[in-house]
Design a protein around this motif. Structure first.
Motif, PDB file in Angstrom:
ATOM      1  N   LYS A  80      57.241   0.878  23.139  1.00  0.00           N
ATOM      2  CA  LYS A  80      55.838   0.626  22.824  1.00  0.00           C
ATOM      3  C   LYS A  80      55.146   0.059  24.060  1.00  0.00           C
ATOM      4  CE  LYS A  80      53.579  -1.287  18.840  1.00  0.00           C
ATOM      5  NZ  LYS A  80      53.153  -0.264  17.934  1.00  0.00           N
ATOM      6  N   VAL A  81      54.074   0.714  24.545  1.00  0.00           N
ATOM      7  CA  VAL A  81      53.401   0.211  25.726  1.00  0.00           C
ATOM      8  C   VAL A  81      52.285  -0.746  25.364  1.00  0.00           C
ATOM      9  CG1 VAL A  81      53.459   1.413  27.898  1.00  0.00           C
ATOM     10  CG2 VAL A  81      52.843   2.651  25.814  1.00  0.00           C
ATOM     11  N   ILE A  82      51.692  -0.513  24.220  1.00  0.00           N
ATOM     12  CA  ILE A  82      50.576  -1.365  23.849  1.00  0.00           C
ATOM     13  C   ILE A  82      51.000  -2.332  22.778  1.00  0.00           C
ATOM     14  CG2 ILE A  82      48.276  -1.428  22.857  1.00  0.00           C
ATOM     15  CD1 ILE A  82      47.746   1.219  24.126  1.00  0.00           C
ATOM     16  N   GLU A  83      50.942  -3.596  23.136  1.00  0.00           N
ATOM     17  CA  GLU A  83      51.278  -4.623  22.168  1.00  0.00           C
ATOM     18  C   GLU A  83      50.023  -5.458  21.997  1.00  0.00           C
ATOM     19  OE1 GLU A  83      55.035  -7.367  21.881  1.00  0.00           O
ATOM     20  OE2 GLU A  83      55.142  -5.995  23.581  1.00  0.00           O
ATOM     21  N   VAL A  84      49.670  -5.716  20.780  1.00  0.00           N
ATOM     22  CA  VAL A  84      48.419  -6.446  20.585  1.00  0.00           C
ATOM     23  C   VAL A  84      48.720  -7.887  20.214  1.00  0.00           C
ATOM     24  CG1 VAL A  84      46.280  -6.546  19.340  1.00  0.00           C
ATOM     25  CG2 VAL A  84      47.290  -4.342  19.878  1.00  0.00           C
ATOM     26  N   ARG A  85      48.173  -8.768  21.009  1.00  0.00           N
ATOM     27  CA  ARG A  85      48.292 -10.207  20.688  1.00  0.00           C
ATOM     28  C   ARG A  85      46.889 -10.796  20.591  1.00  0.00           C
ATOM     29  NH1 ARG A  85      52.050  -9.853  24.915  1.00  0.00           N
ATOM     30  NH2 ARG A  85      50.511 -10.797  26.291  1.00  0.00           N
ATOM     31  N   ASP A  86      46.856 -12.131  20.405  1.00  0.00           N
ATOM     32  CA  ASP A  86      45.531 -12.780  20.370  1.00  0.00           C
ATOM     33  C   ASP A  86      44.962 -12.873  21.768  1.00  0.00           C
ATOM     34  OD1 ASP A  86      45.532 -13.021  17.748  1.00  0.00           O
ATOM     35  OD2 ASP A  86      45.797 -15.204  17.656  1.00  0.00           O
ATOM     36  N   GLN A  87      43.690 -12.606  21.872  1.00  0.00           N
ATOM     37  CA  GLN A  87      43.009 -12.771  23.147  1.00  0.00           C
ATOM     38  C   GLN A  87      42.908 -14.258  23.455  1.00  0.00           C
ATOM     39  OE1 GLN A  87      42.275 -11.614  25.814  1.00  0.00           O
ATOM     40  NE2 GLN A  87      40.134 -10.957  26.050  1.00  0.00           N
ATOM     41  N   VAL A  88      43.132 -14.607  24.730  1.00  0.00           N
ATOM     42  CA  VAL A  88      42.975 -16.025  25.093  1.00  0.00           C
ATOM     43  C   VAL A  88      41.495 -16.362  25.143  1.00  0.00           C
ATOM     44  CG1 VAL A  88      45.096 -16.242  26.413  1.00  0.00           C
ATOM     45  CG2 VAL A  88      43.037 -15.392  27.535  1.00  0.00           C
TER      46      VAL A  88
END
Lengths: 262, 609
Positions: free
Chosen positions: B2-10
């Motif tokens: 998986k290349v795109i991992e979504v986390r919370d934006q800082v």
């Protein structure tokens, strides 16, 4: 997750077996309520976009091209249907995760460049880095590298107002690459530029696509871009009119002009 | 893979927000100036009101302090010279400190025990509360309750059951809370106790009146002021003999003040002289009838002026003395002339006319004395009327002409007799009105005039203070407070409008920022921050402007007294309050526009006009 039967005719994807899918839309529909009239901007688009692909999206104004872009870029939510970016359902993301996605995974290039007027080229390029938490010398170094990439290293201190349209768009490209996104969404990037400058921009986009493996999705009216594309998608009346590999198109090049109705 | 991992934006640290924000403001100086201007106006208004109110209050307190001695003197002069009224006694008893000198005086005069006076005080306090209640009513309500009765009468008339019932029936309908516990019982008790203590009050009044009388007898011709100006141990003894208790430190203050008062009286007495008034009017270039005490004090407060005053008094006095002498001389002349027989006068007159015709002077003493008659206005006028000439043109020839006939001589004698009867009275008048020589040394005149002038100015300034300091919010009147609140509302609306316009202008920038990964919170923060910074700038400018206006106003009203009374700490505090108010107003005003900006859809960035 089951993939709904693909109603739209989609051409065979070149090397489809090896390349993973990066964006997938499922029966994407969008309608706007305007008073009593309901306008259907998208009438069900199902498409798979592969990683590292250069996809040109063509279609007359009002065909739903921009709406499609907004959906794919996570800027707007569909009335029905789904958008998966790397198998992540965009509808499931909250505002903060969406911001993260826009910041690091997708780069946007606008027809009107949309540079921040009161910042220098370098500052413009480092804005997304700031949002990603990168600042200081680190950001400056990376910003200079990116400006170098688009050939504007010498003009890093210029404000947008002091640059030509082509230069501004190059700064915008450098900015879109600030956080090494996987996807570049270009909304008619050469729409406001003359032919020669447009060609330069196309070249830069192609170079990014080839050298860095960035997936480029480019809405355009410019037929020269077809030469660079892996695949071309025609949208008309909110639906996919045709999706073809580049080699298929060259053969029918004569017919395309007739279809465009520009 | 998986290349795109979504986390919370800082979220961006505030410091970075601040940098970006300042960067933007520099670019939009003109738009910023609108917000800055609006905020500075509102803050300037607040600051002006705060500074004038604080300066006024300080000036008021200072004036009150400076006039304390004068008030003490007035109080004592009244106490020593005028028998107290019942109302005044009531106020005095309510205000007196238990066990103080004044307390002992009251006890002595009334022959009261401690308990009796305490009870009297408690009644007086409640009575004051009752009077305060009546004072709060509007005139119509008051008149419905007590008619036009004042003071003691307004309470005493309630001793009638029927009237008390009436009073309560009406008072209950008014919104003003009733005095004391607000019960009928309270008021009943007050009326009863007030009636019971009346004899004791009367005893005090009688005691005080007797003391005043006794003192007057002891002083003889001297006035109370003169006694106080003397202010030695003897004075204290005299006072003590009549039950007045004065401590030595107060006596010292009274002595200085009484001396000044006496000297000032002497200086002001000069105004009673017509000629002095004319001189003063001449010197200051005003009309004689407009000459006021402040004029003579103004002249006297400089050394040159004081010297001039002394000189003028001396010349005026000499002139007056000379005039009296002249009058006496003409009285002598009259007596001499009246000795002549009716036939003698024509002879003298004819001889004098002949002398004149010959080009010489009248030779006889009588002739010259007759000519002196036209020096008296009345006679001159009468002669003018007789010979049908304007009195101004009357000369000695006319006198001789009139006197040369027997009938004319008789008429002249009548005139002279009238004059002889009048002159002594005029001489007496003039002697009485003769100016006292101004025996004060020049330095003293200057000192007294300056002190008195300051007192005059001070008491005038006290009336110029707008609001009693204790009764208000920050020393503002209700009206001012409303104006300030309205100015805040206008300011918030104005700033909101300016920021909304700014949001409209910058929609593409905001949407682009959101495409680049800006969080809604970031957009909110930079807008509120921008506005707050503008509020800060506006606040600073406003403080400066407001202080300038406020100080100008105070200087205009109170002159150097305002400068001497700058409440620096309070002004500094006000400036702090104003800065905070400016920032808070601007920040509050920016919340809605910032919210609008934050909710802008990122796809707006794609729009092409």
């Amino acid at each position: 997750m089951t993939v709904a039967p693909n109603n739209t005719t989609v051409g065979e994807v070149a090397e489809g077996a090896e390349r993973p899918i990066i964006i997938r839309t499922l029966n994407l529909k969008k309608s706007y309520q305007m008073g009593k009239v309901v306008t259907h901007a998208l009438r069900g688009i199902t498409v798979e976009i592969l990683r590292g692909e250069f996809l040109s999206v063509m279609g007359p104004s009002g065909s739903g091209k921009s709406t499609f872009f907004n959906m794919v870029g996570g800027l707007d939510s569909p009335t029905s249907g789904r958008v998966f970016i790397d198998e992540v359902d965009v509808a499931q993301l909250n505002a903060i995760e969406l911001a993260f996605l826009r910041c690091r995974k997708i780069g946007y290039i606008f027809q009107t460049y949309n540079l921040v007027q009161y910042m220098t080229a370098l500052e413009n390029v480092t804005v997304p880095m700031a949002f990603a938490g990168v600042a200081g010398d680190d950001a400056r170094q990376r910003g200079m590298d990116l400006l170098d990439l688009v050939g504007l290293k010498e003009r890093w201190f210029h404000k947008p107002i002091e640059m030509s349209g082509g230069q501004q768009q190059r700064v915008a490209i450098a900015r879109s690459m600030a956080n090494n996104p996987q996807i570049l969404l270009c909304d008619e990037p050469t729409g406001n530029l003359d032919l020669k400058t447009g060609a330069e921009i196309h070249a830069i986009l192609k170079r990014l696509n080839v050298q860095r493996g960035v997936t480029v999705i480019c809405a355009t009216h410019d037929h020269r871009l077809i030469d660079m594309s892996d695949r071309i998608m025609w949208i008309r009346d909110g639906g996919i009119q045709r999706l073809a590999r580049r080699d298929e198109v060259t053969v029918q090049a004569g017919a395309i002009g007739g279809e465009e109705n520009e | 893979m998986k290349v795109i991992e979504v986390r919370d934006q800082v979220s961006l640290p505030l410091r970075r927000c601040f940098q970006l924000c300042v960067h933007g403001i520099q670019y939009r100086l003109f738009r910023s100036s609108i917000t800055v201007g609006i905020v500075s106006l509102a803050v300037a208004f607040l600051m002006m009101m705060l500074s004038t109110s604080y300066i006024d209050r300080q000036v008021g307190a200072d004036v009150y302090r400076r006039t304390a001695d004068r008030r003490l003197l007035e109080e004592w002069v009244e106490k020593l010279g005028v028998p107290m009224t019942g109302e005044r006694l009531g106020r005095k008893v309510a205000a007196v400190g238990i066990g103080s000198l004044a307390w002992q005086e009251l006890r002595r005069w009334g022959g009261l025990t401690e308990q009796e006076l305490s009870r009297l005080r408690s009644v007086a306090l409640r009575q004051a509360e009752y009077q305060g209640y009546l004072g709060k009513l509007d005139p119509g309500q008051r008149s419905a309750l007590v008619g036009d009765r004042q003071g003691q009468d307004a309470l005493a008339f309630l001793s009638d059951r029927q009237r008390m019932d009436d009073f309560f029936d009406k008072a209950k309908k008014f919104r003003t809370p009733l005095p004391g516990e607000g019960t009928r019982k309270w008021l009943d008790r007050l009326v009863a106790e007030n009636a019971e203590t009346a004899p004791q009050r009367n005893r005090i009044l009688a005691g005080h009146a007797a003391a005043v009388q006794g003192l007057e007898r002891d002083l003889g011709k001297r006035s109370v002021l003169e006694m106080l100006a003397q202010g030695d141990a003897g004075t204290l003894q005299t006072l003590a003999r009549h039950g007045f208790a004065l401590d030595t430190s107060d006596l010292d203050r009274l002595r200085t003040e009484a001396e000044t008062a006496l000297d000032a009286e002497q200086i002001l007495a000069l105004l009673r002289d017509e000629e002095m008034r004319a001189h003063i009017a001449d010197r200051l270039g005003v009309e004689v009838r407009d000459v006021a005490p402040s004029h003579i004090l103004k002249i006297g407060s400089s050394t040159r002026g004081a010297r001039w005053l002394t000189d003028q008094v001396e010349t005026t006095r000499q002139n007056a003395v000379a005039k009296i002498a002249a009058l006496q001389e003409s009285l002598g002349a009259l007596t001499n002339l009246l000795k002549l027989s009716p036939d003698g006068i024509p002879a003298v007159c004819l001889a004098a006319l002949a002398d004149l015709k010959a080009g010489g002077e009248p030779s006889s003493v009588e002739a010259r004395q007759l000519a002196g008659l036209i020096g008296h206005g009345v006679v001159r006028k009468n002669i003018g009327a007789r010979v049908k000439l304007d009195p101004v043109l009357v000369k000695r020839e006319q006198v001789y002409q009139v006197g040369s006939t027997p009938r004319g001589a008789v008429w002249l004698i009548e005139q002279m007799q009238m004059l002889r009867d009048q002159l002594p009275r005029e001489i007496r008048d003039r002697e009485q009105r003769l100016l006292e020589p101004l025996e004060l040394p020049v330095e003293r005149i200057v000192q007294v005039c300056q002190a008195r002038l300051e007192q005059l100015a001070l008491s005038e300034k006290l009336t110029r203070l707008e609001v009693a300091p204790e009764e208000s919010w920050f020393g503002f009147s209700d009206r001012t407070a409303w104006l300030i609140i309205i100015s805040f509302v206008v300011c918030v609306v104005g700033v909101t409008n300016a920021m909304l316009m700014s949001v409209t202008e910058r929609f593409r920038e905001i949407a682009t920022m959101k495409c680049l990964g800006a969080l809604d919170s970031f957009i909110m923060i930079i807008f509120v921050m921008e506005s707050s910074l503008q509020g800060l700038a506006g606040g600073a400018i406003g403080i400066f402007l407001g202080l300038l206006l406020g100080m100008t106003r105070s200087l205009w009203g109170f002159g150097t007294l305002a400068l001497a009374n700058l409440p620096l700490l309070l002004l500094l505090g006000s400036a702090g309050v104003c800065i905070v108010v400016g920032v808070v107003l601007a920040a509050m005003a920016a919340v809605y526009p910032a919210w609008v900006a934050a909710r802008l859809a990122p796809m707006e960035a794609m729009r092409i006009e």
